[in-house]
Design a protein around this motif. Structure first.
Motif, mmCIF file in Angstrom:
data_model
loop_
_atom_site.group_PDB
_atom_site.id
_atom_site.type_symbol
_atom_site.label_atom_id
_atom_site.label_comp_id
_atom_site.label_asym_id
_atom_site.label_seq_id
_atom_site.Cartn_x
_atom_site.Cartn_y
_atom_site.Cartn_z
ATOM 1 N N ARG A 44 -5.528 2.305 -7.598
ATOM 2 C CA ARG A 44 -5.147 2.996 -6.358
ATOM 3 C C ARG A 44 -5.164 1.967 -5.243
ATOM 4 N N ALA A 70 7.427 0.219 -6.507
ATOM 5 C CA ALA A 70 6.399 0.007 -5.491
ATOM 6 C C ALA A 70 6.234 -1.462 -5.115
ATOM 7 N N ALA A 96 5.760 5.049 -0.145
ATOM 8 C CA ALA A 96 5.219 6.386 0.105
ATOM 9 C C ALA A 96 4.084 6.659 -0.879
ATOM 10 N N PRO A 97 3.119 7.486 -0.491
ATOM 11 C CA PRO A 97 2.030 7.813 -1.416
ATOM 12 C C PRO A 97 2.592 8.526 -2.649
ATOM 13 N N ASP A 98 2.368 7.946 -3.826
ATOM 14 C CA ASP A 98 2.888 8.519 -5.071
ATOM 15 C C ASP A 98 2.404 7.662 -6.237
ATOM 16 N N ASP A 99 2.670 8.125 -7.454
ATOM 17 C CA ASP A 99 2.430 7.344 -8.660
ATOM 18 C C ASP A 99 3.717 6.614 -9.004
ATOM 19 N N TYR A 100 3.635 5.299 -9.209
ATOM 20 C CA TYR A 100 4.806 4.492 -9.530
ATOM 21 C C TYR A 100 4.628 3.875 -10.915
ATOM 22 N N THR A 116 0.941 2.456 -14.685
ATOM 23 C CA THR A 116 1.124 3.233 -13.467
ATOM 24 C C THR A 116 0.211 2.689 -12.368
ATOM 25 N N THR A 118 -0.998 3.839 -8.350
ATOM 26 C CA THR A 118 -0.980 4.936 -7.387
ATOM 27 C C THR A 118 -1.091 4.361 -5.981
ATOM 28 N N VAL A 120 -1.719 5.038 -2.118
ATOM 29 C CA VAL A 120 -2.380 6.027 -1.257
ATOM 30 C C VAL A 120 -2.422 5.481 0.164
#
Length: 189
Positions: A44, A70, A96-100, A116, A118, A120
């Motif tokens: 994260r 990302a 943007a906040p998200d899982d990539y 992945t 994340t 935040v």
């Protein structure tokens, strides 16, 4: 005599069962060599931050390339200290906040890995009520004393200070008068 055919049949049955199982194990090992996962640290991260990526899917490969929506740019993997490959990647500042998803391809083309990260957004929390710190309430006492001192400084010296100043001035005047009287007597003698 009957035990020999029975032993032979049991051995054939065991071999029949073991052969497909070993073939299945070999297939799963080759699948593992062909695909793997990307280790991301930290998993994260805030926009503009950096992540460390590790893969061990490339076997004896010397390099790999990784990408994600990302990342600012493509991550280039190189041999790590121990086993596998290592790379660093910077997260876009406008992510943007998200899982990539992260895709890594070995240079020889025989290995692929996914992972992945994340993204935040961390906002700095502001205290709702400040903590009164100090030696068990000393901060409150110091604040009260500072307020009292500040108000006294604004109004100037009071009557009490004037009387003390006049008394000290009178004592100094008497001391000077006595000393000069002694000097005169010693000069005459």
């Amino acid at each position: 005599m009957r035990s020999l055919p029975l032993t032979f049949c049991a051995a054939v049955a065991a071999a029949t069962i073991a052969l497909p199982a070993s073939a299945a194990l070999a297939d799963s090992e080759s699948d593992r060599k062909g695909s793997g996962s990307v280790s991301v640290s930290p998993s994260r991260v805030s926009p503009g931050g950096e992540v460390e990526l590790r893969v061990d899917v490339c076997g004896k490969g010397k390099s790999a390339r990784g990408n994600s929506e990302a990342f600012v740019s493509e991550a280039r993997f190189a041999p790590a200290d121990g086993k596998g490959l290592y790379a660093e990647a910077r997260i876009r500042s406008d992510a943007a906040p998200d899982d990539y998803e992260i895709w890594v391809t070995c240079k020889d083309g025989h290995g692929r890995a996914t992972g992945t990260v994340t993204v935040v957004h961390h906002s700095r929390p502001s205290p709702v009520a400040p903590v009164r710190a100090g030696g068990g309430g000393a901060a409150t006492l110091a604040a009260d004393r500072a307020a009292t001192t500040a108000s006294a400084e604004r109004t100037g010296p009071g009557t009490e200070h004037a009387v003390i100043g006049l008394a000290l001035g009178a004592v100094a005047a008497v001391a000077v008068a006595l000393r000069s009287a002694r000097r005169r007597r010693s000069a005459l003698d």
